[in-house]
Design an enzyme around this catalytic site. Structure first.
Site, PDB file in Angstrom:
ATOM      1  N   LYS A  12       2.596  -3.754   6.395  1.00 40.79           N
ATOM      2  CA  LYS A  12       2.694  -3.986   5.328  1.00 40.79           C
ATOM      3  C   LYS A  12       3.839  -3.876   4.693  1.00 40.79           C
ATOM      4  O   LYS A  12       4.971  -4.801   4.595  1.00 40.79           O
ATOM      5  CB  LYS A  12       1.918  -3.427   4.422  1.00 40.79           C
ATOM      6  CG  LYS A  12       0.305  -2.831   4.228  1.00 40.79           C
ATOM      7  CD  LYS A  12       0.374  -4.132   3.025  1.00 40.79           C
ATOM      8  CE  LYS A  12      -1.059  -4.904   3.131  1.00 40.79           C
ATOM      9  NZ  LYS A  12      -1.723  -6.167   2.977  1.00 40.79           N
ATOM     10  N   TYR A  54      -1.171  -0.443  10.845  1.00 42.41           N
ATOM     11  CA  TYR A  54      -1.647  -1.319   9.371  1.00 42.41           C
ATOM     12  C   TYR A  54      -0.434  -0.866   8.313  1.00 42.41           C
ATOM     13  O   TYR A  54       0.234  -1.790   8.148  1.00 42.41           O
ATOM     14  CB  TYR A  54      -2.862  -0.296   8.728  1.00 42.41           C
ATOM     15  CG  TYR A  54      -3.422  -0.823   7.544  1.00 42.41           C
ATOM     16  CD1 TYR A  54      -3.390  -2.110   7.147  1.00 42.41           C
ATOM     17  CD2 TYR A  54      -3.496   0.198   6.705  1.00 42.41           C
ATOM     18  CE1 TYR A  54      -3.655  -2.633   5.704  1.00 42.41           C
ATOM     19  CE2 TYR A  54      -2.823   0.137   4.929  1.00 42.41           C
ATOM     20  CZ  TYR A  54      -3.561  -1.355   4.839  1.00 42.41           C
ATOM     21  OH  TYR A  54      -3.682  -1.676   3.862  1.00 42.41           O
ATOM     22  N   SER A  56       1.129  -1.235   0.280  1.00 38.22           N
ATOM     23  CA  SER A  56       0.058  -0.526   0.272  1.00 38.22           C
ATOM     24  C   SER A  56       1.084   1.501   0.229  1.00 38.22           C
ATOM     25  O   SER A  56       2.332   1.083   0.110  1.00 38.22           O
ATOM     26  CB  SER A  56      -0.957  -0.002   0.486  1.00 38.22           C
ATOM     27  OG  SER A  56      -1.592   0.959   1.628  1.00 38.22           O
TER      28      SER A  56
HETATM   29  P1  NAD Z   1     -11.160  -6.330   1.771  1.00 36.68           P
HETATM   30  O1  NAD Z   1     -10.412  -6.666   3.402  1.00 36.68           O
HETATM   31  O2  NAD Z   1     -12.254  -5.916   0.808  1.00 36.68           O
HETATM   32  O3  NAD Z   1     -10.181  -7.840   1.326  1.00 36.68           O
HETATM   33  C1  NAD Z   1      -9.407  -8.735   1.914  1.00 36.68           C
HETATM   34  C2  NAD Z   1     -10.069  -9.804   2.089  1.00 36.68           C
HETATM   35  O4  NAD Z   1      -9.030 -11.018   2.909  1.00 36.68           O
HETATM   36  C3  NAD Z   1     -11.107 -10.153   2.322  1.00 36.68           C
HETATM   37  O5  NAD Z   1     -11.608 -10.810   1.687  1.00 36.68           O
HETATM   38  C4  NAD Z   1     -10.768 -11.045   3.732  1.00 36.68           C
HETATM   39  O6  NAD Z   1     -11.931 -11.672   3.924  1.00 36.68           O
HETATM   40  C5  NAD Z   1      -9.449 -11.466   4.280  1.00 36.68           C
HETATM   41  N1  NAD Z   1      -8.733 -12.471   4.709  1.00 36.68           N
HETATM   42  C6  NAD Z   1      -8.562 -11.492   5.855  1.00 36.68           C
HETATM   43  N2  NAD Z   1      -8.203 -12.016   6.493  1.00 36.68           N
HETATM   44  C7  NAD Z   1      -7.984 -13.232   6.049  1.00 36.68           C
HETATM   45  C8  NAD Z   1      -7.258 -14.361   6.671  1.00 36.68           C
HETATM   46  N3  NAD Z   1      -6.570 -14.459   7.905  1.00 36.68           N
HETATM   47  N4  NAD Z   1      -7.766 -15.337   6.618  1.00 36.68           N
HETATM   48  C9  NAD Z   1      -8.254 -15.627   5.034  1.00 36.68           C
HETATM   49  N5  NAD Z   1      -8.733 -14.267   4.520  1.00 36.68           N
HETATM   50  C10 NAD Z   1      -8.183 -13.734   4.852  1.00 36.68           C
HETATM   51  O7  NAD Z   1      -9.905  -5.780   0.615  1.00 36.68           O
HETATM   52  P2  NAD Z   1      -9.090  -4.688  -0.447  1.00 36.68           P
HETATM   53  O8  NAD Z   1      -9.307  -3.853  -0.443  1.00 36.68           O
HETATM   54  O9  NAD Z   1      -9.716  -6.267  -1.580  1.00 36.68           O
HETATM   55  O10 NAD Z   1      -8.352  -5.301  -0.325  1.00 36.68           O
HETATM   56  C11 NAD Z   1      -6.884  -6.363  -0.302  1.00 36.68           C
HETATM   57  C12 NAD Z   1      -5.876  -6.092   0.070  1.00 36.68           C
HETATM   58  O11 NAD Z   1      -4.759  -4.446  -0.595  1.00 36.68           O
HETATM   59  C13 NAD Z   1      -5.399  -6.287   1.438  1.00 36.68           C
HETATM   60  O12 NAD Z   1      -3.875  -6.889   2.148  1.00 36.68           O
HETATM   61  C14 NAD Z   1      -5.306  -4.429   1.767  1.00 36.68           C
HETATM   62  O13 NAD Z   1      -4.265  -4.424   2.556  1.00 36.68           O
HETATM   63  C15 NAD Z   1      -4.673  -3.808  -0.182  1.00 36.68           C
HETATM   64  N6  NAD Z   1      -4.828  -2.769  -0.071  1.00 36.68           N
HETATM   65  C16 NAD Z   1      -6.377  -1.867   0.068  1.00 36.68           C
HETATM   66  C17 NAD Z   1      -6.391  -0.554   0.041  1.00 36.68           C
HETATM   67  C18 NAD Z   1      -7.109  -0.203  -0.680  1.00 36.68           C
HETATM   68  O14 NAD Z   1      -7.595   1.247  -0.652  1.00 36.68           O
HETATM   69  N7  NAD Z   1      -8.297  -0.912  -0.551  1.00 36.68           N
HETATM   70  C19 NAD Z   1      -5.046   0.636  -0.960  1.00 36.68           C
HETATM   71  C20 NAD Z   1      -3.886  -0.408  -0.769  1.00 36.68           C
HETATM   72  C21 NAD Z   1      -3.856  -1.907  -0.207  1.00 36.68           C
HETATM   73  C1  WQD Z   2      -8.874  10.102   1.251  1.00 39.54           C
HETATM   74  C2  WQD Z   2      -9.153  11.008   1.364  1.00 39.54           C
HETATM   75  C3  WQD Z   2      -9.748  12.104   3.440  1.00 39.54           C
HETATM   76  C4  WQD Z   2     -13.769   9.990   4.125  1.00 39.54           C
HETATM   77  C5  WQD Z   2      -6.574   4.469   2.901  1.00 39.54           C
HETATM   78  C6  WQD Z   2      -5.505   4.081   3.992  1.00 39.54           C
HETATM   79  C7  WQD Z   2      -4.535   3.922   3.070  1.00 39.54           C
HETATM   80  C8  WQD Z   2      -5.260   2.682   1.933  1.00 39.54           C
HETATM   81  C9  WQD Z   2      -6.176   3.478   0.745  1.00 39.54           C
HETATM   82  C10 WQD Z   2      -5.259   0.638   2.620  1.00 39.54           C
HETATM   83  C11 WQD Z   2      -8.289  12.328   2.623  1.00 39.54           C
HETATM   84  C12 WQD Z   2     -10.792  12.428   2.575  1.00 39.54           C
HETATM   85  C13 WQD Z   2     -12.070  10.279   3.465  1.00 39.54           C
HETATM   86  C14 WQD Z   2     -13.927  10.966   4.414  1.00 39.54           C
HETATM   87  C15 WQD Z   2     -13.428  12.848   4.006  1.00 39.54           C
HETATM   88  N1  WQD Z   2      -5.548   1.961   1.569  1.00 39.54           N
HETATM   89  N2  WQD Z   2     -12.188  11.672   3.642  1.00 39.54           N
HETATM   90  N3  WQD Z   2     -14.144  11.925   4.176  1.00 39.54           N
HETATM   91  O1  WQD Z   2      -6.732   7.702   3.691  1.00 39.54           O
HETATM   92  O2  WQD Z   2      -5.658   8.651   1.297  1.00 39.54           O
HETATM   93  O3  WQD Z   2      -5.922   5.905   2.452  1.00 39.54           O
HETATM   94  O4  WQD Z   2      -6.771   3.939   1.434  1.00 39.54           O
HETATM   95  O5  WQD Z   2      -4.043   0.684   2.153  1.00 39.54           O
HETATM   96  O6  WQD Z   2      -3.684   2.687   3.593  1.00 39.54           O
HETATM   97  O7  WQD Z   2      -5.358   5.276   4.742  1.00 39.54           O
HETATM   98  O8  WQD Z   2      -8.183   7.047   1.590  1.00 39.54           O
HETATM   99  O9  WQD Z   2     -10.701   7.093   0.565  1.00 39.54           O
HETATM  100  O10 WQD Z   2      -9.743   7.778   3.353  1.00 39.54           O
HETATM  101  O11 WQD Z   2      -9.635   8.970   2.024  1.00 39.54           O
HETATM  102  O12 WQD Z   2     -13.277  13.677   3.012  1.00 39.54           O
HETATM  103  O13 WQD Z   2     -15.874  10.392   4.801  1.00 39.54           O
HETATM  104  O14 WQD Z   2     -10.428  11.486   0.969  1.00 39.54           O
HETATM  105  O15 WQD Z   2      -9.512  12.918   4.194  1.00 39.54           O
HETATM  106  O16 WQD Z   2      -8.211  13.538   2.246  1.00 39.54           O
HETATM  107  P1  WQD Z   2      -6.437   8.062   2.814  1.00 39.54           P
HETATM  108  P2  WQD Z   2      -9.909   7.911   1.896  1.00 39.54           P
END
Ligand code: NAD
Ligand code: WQD
Length: 346
Positions: free
Chosen positions: A152, A148, A124
């Site tokens: 990572k 978190y 991430s």
């Molecule tokens: P999500 O929560 O929708 O998907 C994660 C999946 O992993 C879920 O289906 C959950 O049930 C499963 N899971 C969690 N722990 C588990 C375990 N111990 N055993 C088996 N299954 C398990 O999240 P997402 O948005 O699809 O994110 C996927 C990956 O990408 C995550 O690792 C997250 O940290 C990373 N990521 C997400 C974002 C984002 O903004 N969505 C941004 C950067 C990185």
């Molecule tokens: C985006 C912008 C908020 C919600 C997070 C995690 C990051 C990654 C992606 C997993 C910011 C603003 C948000 C709301 C708002 N996830 N906001 N009102 O914070 O960039 O990243 O998700 O890895 O680790 O930190 O994303 O979508 O929460 O926020 O004004 O109700 O929207 O302040 O400027 P962020 P976000």
């Protein structure tokens, strides 16, 4: 070729499964449904006409995961499974370290045991913390600001050490910026529990009447309109990036990290206005206090992925909003079988 997808029922995993199946891969999913629904897998079948082999298993329970390796000839792993809520990780850090870090160690041990040494890992942009400069390059300093993000960063370090210890390993670390949007079918999308943490589900839940208004977290940042700026990337572009990374990972050895973003930043209000314009729905909002830990501006330099993986994002902000709106308006209650709309309050 058989790909094990951990967390395949989740938001990004489900979109990646669609792309994998469409490209002819066999897909095996491990998920414990901690943050997802079985219905997502049924929807994947509706989109692709193909079947996934599902194991309802927890990555932290070794014998459950080992059964998957014993029963299948796996060629490579795409590892999405993890907990991802920043605020939650501050409250229950041990749960995050155990689930994300221990789960990955168990997975890697089994991969080693069964000679599966190819992995694409979900990292991430949160590993960069507050960046010193933008756009952010992969060699920028890693200084996450919450548990978190530290899970990572730790996992990235473990994977580096693993590759240094044994040159047969091949790992791509993908650092996602801000994934939003949904599959164009409107059948799969993001379905968070409770009040959304992230901006796009918050906007679309306001649009559908589930939330009364959008809370805008601060409007005094040094940005175009004072609201936070992020690099939003369409989840289907992100999913396609995984297939490019998978091809490269299977071909090469060693470890590389890649930013997956568009390289362009949009403010909160720019995103709100784009959503209003494509949906025709007004999004009432109130500016509230900045969210602790938020940064002003974050966007990627995506050139390394372009050069090495031959991937770049193709979908713009309007398409991200259109697809997010189609998903939310077709499924106001998310994956719930009753599709009921339960209004939420702050
Ligand atoms: P999500 O929560 O929708 O998907 C994660 C999946 O992993 C879920 O289906 C959950 O049930 C499963 N899971 C969690 N722990 C588990 C375990 N111990 N055993 C088996 N299954 C398990 O999240 P997402 O948005 O699809 O994110 C996927 C990956 O990408 C995550 O690792 C997250 O940290 C990373 N990521 C997400 C974002 C984002 O903004 N969505 C941004 C950067 C990185
Ligand atoms: C985006 C912008 C908020 C919600 C997070 C995690 C990051 C990654 C992606 C997993 C910011 C603003 C948000 C709301 C708002 N996830 N906001 N009102 O914070 O960039 O990243 O998700 O890895 O680790 O930190 O994303 O979508 O929460 O926020 O004004 O109700 O929207 O302040 O400027 P962020 P976000």
């Amino acid at each position: 070729m058989a790909i094990l997808v951990t967390g395949g029922a989740g938001y990004i995993g489900s979109h990646t499964c669609v792309e994998l199946l469409n490209e002819g891969y066999d897909v095996i999913v491990i998920d414990n449904f901690a943050n997802s629904h079985f219905a997502a897998l049924e929807r994947i079948h509706m989109i692709t006409g193909k079947n996934i082999k599902l194991y309802t298993a927890d990555l932290t329970v070794q014998h459950q995961v080992e059964a998957v390796f014993m029963e299948n000839e796996i060629d490579a792993v795409i590892h999405f499974a993890g907990l991802k809520a920043v605020g939650d990780s501050v409250k229950v850090p041990l749960r995050y370290y155990e689930n994300n870090v221990t789960g990955t160690i168990i997975l890697c041990n089994l991969m080693k045991k069964y000679h599966v040494k190819k992995m694409v890992f979900s990292s991430s942009a949160t590993v960069y913390g507050a960046p010193d400069t933008v756009p952010i390059k992969e060699n920028s300093k890693l200084k996450p600001t919450n548990p978190y993000g530290r899970t990572k960063m730790m996992i990235e370090g473990i994977l580096q050490d693993l590759c240094s210890s044994d040159e047969e390993w091949s790992i791509s670390i993908l650092r996602y910026f801000n994934p939003i949007g949904a599959h164009e079918s409107g059948l799969i999308g993001e379905d968070p529990n409770g009040i959304p943490n992230n901006i796009m589900p918050a906007i679309s839940q306001v649009a559908v009447g589930k939330l009364p208004y959008l809370q805008v977290f601060g409007n005094q940042y040094p940005t175009v309109d004072g609201t936070g700026v992020r690099d939003y990337i369409h989840v289907v572009d992100l999913a396609k990036g995984h297939l490019k990374a998978l091809t490269q990972t299977i071909k090469d050895n060693g470890i590389e990290a890649y930013n997956l973003g568009t390289g362009k930043g949009f403010s909160v209000l720019e995103l709100v206005f784009a959503f209003q314009s494509v949906s025709g729905v007004e999004i009432p909002y109130q500016v509230v206090e900045p969210r602790p830990g938020d940064i002003a501006i974050c966007y990627a330099d995506p050139n390394k992925a372009k050069q090495n993986l031959h991937w770049s994002a193709e979908r713009g902000i309007r398409e991200m909003c259109e697809d997010a709106w189609r998903w939310q308006s077709n499924n106001p209650g998310g994956y719930s079988i009753f599709n009921e709309l339960e209004p939420l309050t702050f």
